[in-house]
Design a protein around this motif. Structure first.
Motif, PDB file in Angstrom:
ATOM      1  N   ARG A 145     -16.353 -24.769   9.221  1.00  0.00           N
ATOM      2  CA  ARG A 145     -15.635 -25.949   9.712  1.00  0.00           C
ATOM      3  C   ARG A 145     -14.193 -25.992   9.190  1.00  0.00           C
ATOM      4  O   ARG A 145     -13.292 -26.384   9.902  1.00  0.00           O
ATOM      5  CB  ARG A 145     -16.398 -27.219   9.356  1.00  0.00           C
ATOM      6  CG  ARG A 145     -17.663 -27.337  10.186  1.00  0.00           C
ATOM      7  CD  ARG A 145     -18.518 -28.532   9.818  1.00  0.00           C
ATOM      8  NE  ARG A 145     -19.593 -28.625  10.785  1.00  0.00           N
ATOM      9  CZ  ARG A 145     -19.478 -29.186  11.980  1.00  0.00           C
ATOM     10  NH1 ARG A 145     -18.334 -29.726  12.345  1.00  0.00           N
ATOM     11  NH2 ARG A 145     -20.496 -29.210  12.812  1.00  0.00           N
ATOM     12  N   SER A 154     -21.543 -23.531   6.364  1.00  0.00           N
ATOM     13  CA  SER A 154     -21.165 -24.623   7.259  1.00  0.00           C
ATOM     14  C   SER A 154     -19.794 -25.199   6.896  1.00  0.00           C
ATOM     15  O   SER A 154     -18.932 -25.377   7.763  1.00  0.00           O
ATOM     16  CB  SER A 154     -22.224 -25.723   7.209  1.00  0.00           C
ATOM     17  OG  SER A 154     -21.832 -26.842   7.970  1.00  0.00           O
ATOM     18  N   ASP A 164     -24.505 -23.895  14.700  1.00  0.00           N
ATOM     19  CA  ASP A 164     -23.516 -24.954  14.838  1.00  0.00           C
ATOM     20  C   ASP A 164     -22.778 -24.802  16.152  1.00  0.00           C
ATOM     21  O   ASP A 164     -22.709 -23.713  16.727  1.00  0.00           O
ATOM     22  CB  ASP A 164     -22.512 -24.926  13.682  1.00  0.00           C
ATOM     23  CG  ASP A 164     -21.992 -26.311  13.324  1.00  0.00           C
ATOM     24  OD1 ASP A 164     -22.109 -27.231  14.160  1.00  0.00           O
ATOM     25  OD2 ASP A 164     -21.468 -26.470  12.213  1.00  0.00           O
ATOM     26  N   TYR A 177     -29.358 -21.551  10.180  1.00  0.00           N
ATOM     27  CA  TYR A 177     -28.195 -22.381  10.508  1.00  0.00           C
ATOM     28  C   TYR A 177     -27.713 -22.082  11.913  1.00  0.00           C
ATOM     29  O   TYR A 177     -27.748 -20.937  12.365  1.00  0.00           O
ATOM     30  CB  TYR A 177     -27.072 -22.071   9.513  1.00  0.00           C
ATOM     31  CG  TYR A 177     -25.746 -22.717   9.814  1.00  0.00           C
ATOM     32  CD1 TYR A 177     -25.572 -24.093   9.724  1.00  0.00           C
ATOM     33  CD2 TYR A 177     -24.646 -21.939  10.171  1.00  0.00           C
ATOM     34  CE1 TYR A 177     -24.339 -24.674   9.991  1.00  0.00           C
ATOM     35  CE2 TYR A 177     -23.413 -22.519  10.431  1.00  0.00           C
ATOM     36  CZ  TYR A 177     -23.267 -23.881  10.343  1.00  0.00           C
ATOM     37  OH  TYR A 177     -22.051 -24.456  10.601  1.00  0.00           O
ATOM     38  N   THR A 214     -25.190 -24.339   3.423  1.00  0.00           N
ATOM     39  CA  THR A 214     -24.236 -25.446   3.357  1.00  0.00           C
ATOM     40  C   THR A 214     -22.825 -24.913   3.108  1.00  0.00           C
ATOM     41  O   THR A 214     -21.856 -25.384   3.713  1.00  0.00           O
ATOM     42  CB  THR A 214     -24.651 -26.443   2.262  1.00  0.00           C
ATOM     43  OG1 THR A 214     -25.974 -26.901   2.544  1.00  0.00           O
ATOM     44  CG2 THR A 214     -23.707 -27.630   2.204  1.00  0.00           C
ATOM     45  N   LEU A 244     -26.654 -31.159   9.015  1.00  0.00           N
ATOM     46  CA  LEU A 244     -25.600 -30.156   9.121  1.00  0.00           C
ATOM     47  C   LEU A 244     -25.607 -29.398  10.441  1.00  0.00           C
ATOM     48  O   LEU A 244     -24.709 -28.609  10.699  1.00  0.00           O
ATOM     49  CB  LEU A 244     -25.707 -29.159   7.959  1.00  0.00           C
ATOM     50  CG  LEU A 244     -25.465 -29.738   6.577  1.00  0.00           C
ATOM     51  CD1 LEU A 244     -25.735 -28.694   5.508  1.00  0.00           C
ATOM     52  CD2 LEU A 244     -24.062 -30.296   6.445  1.00  0.00           C
TER      53      LEU A 244
END
Length: 175
Positions: free
Chosen positions: A70, A66, A35, A33, A63, A6
Motif C-alpha cells: 500500500r 500489505s 488485495d 493474502y 501484514t 486487511l
C-alpha cells in the motif's frame, strides 16, 4: 478479525469488470493474502501472496507485505519493479528462511490488459468465457526475501495478457 480486515470486502468495480475475492485460512491466522488496490492513474493493482510458515509469524509477515504494498503502490507502474522493491524492503527485516511467494498485477480497465509478474507464486489461470479454454500463465521468478542478494531482479519479468471485454476471469490455481 484483524487478518480479515486487511483483505478487500465485497466487490471492486474496474470499468465494466468486477473484482471479487475470498480467503479461508487453513488455521485461525496465517500468511495467505490478496488485495485490490486503486492506483493513482485509474488502474487497479491486484496481489495474491502466500508467506512461508503459518500461524502468527505468517500473519505478521503478511501484514508487513500489505503495508509495504500500500505504501509503494503509487511509486512503481511495473509489477516486476513493485516486486523488486518489496523484496528489497522485506530482506531488510525478515530472517533467512522466511519468504513470500507473490503475484502482482496491474489491470488497465480501459485497455482491457493485465500486466503481471510473479515472485515464485502459483501460475495464474485465465478462463476465456467465449471459448471455455483456460490459459496457464507461469513465470520463473523466485520468492520475495528468499535470497538476500538482490538476485530476484534477474528473474522478474512483466507479462501482458489481453482480456476480452468483461468476459475473461483471472483465477488462482490452488496450491
Amino acid at each position: 478479525r484483524l487478518q480479515s480486515s486487511l483483505v478487500p470486502q465485497g466487490t471492486t468495480s474496474a470499468g465494466e469488470r468486477e473484482i471479487v475475492g475470498s480467503m479461508e485460512p487453513a488455521n485461525e491466522v496465517g500468511g495467505d493474502y490478496y488485495d485490490v488496490l486503486h492506483l493513482p492513474d485509474g488502474r487497479i493493482g491486484l496481489a495474491i501472496a502466500d508467506v512461508s510458515g503459518k500461524g502468527l509469524e505468517g500473519c505478521l509477515v503478511m501484514t508487513m507485505v500489505s503495508v509495504l504494498l500500500r505504501a509503494l503502490r503509487g511509486t512503481h507502474t511495473s509489477p516486476a519493479a513493485m516486486l523488486a522493491a518489496l523484496d528489497e524492503r522485506l530482506c531488510e527485516s525478515l530472517r533467512p528462511g522466511v519468504f513470500v511467494t507473490m503475484v502482482y498485477a496491474v489491470l488497465d480497465p480501459e485497455r482491457g490488459t493485465l500486466v503481471w509478474a510473479s515472485a515464485g507464486h502459483n501460475p495464474l489461470l485465465v478462463r476465456r468465457a467465449a471459448t471455455g479454454t483456460v490459459e496457464r500463465l507461469a513465470s520463473p521468478g523466485i520468492p520475495l526475501a528468499a535470497l538476500h542478494t538482490g538476485a530476484i531482479r534477474r528473474t522478474l519479468r512483466d507479462h501482458t495478457v489481453e482480456l476480452a471485454p468483461a468476459v475473461a476471469q483471472l483465477l488462482e490455481r490452488a496450491g
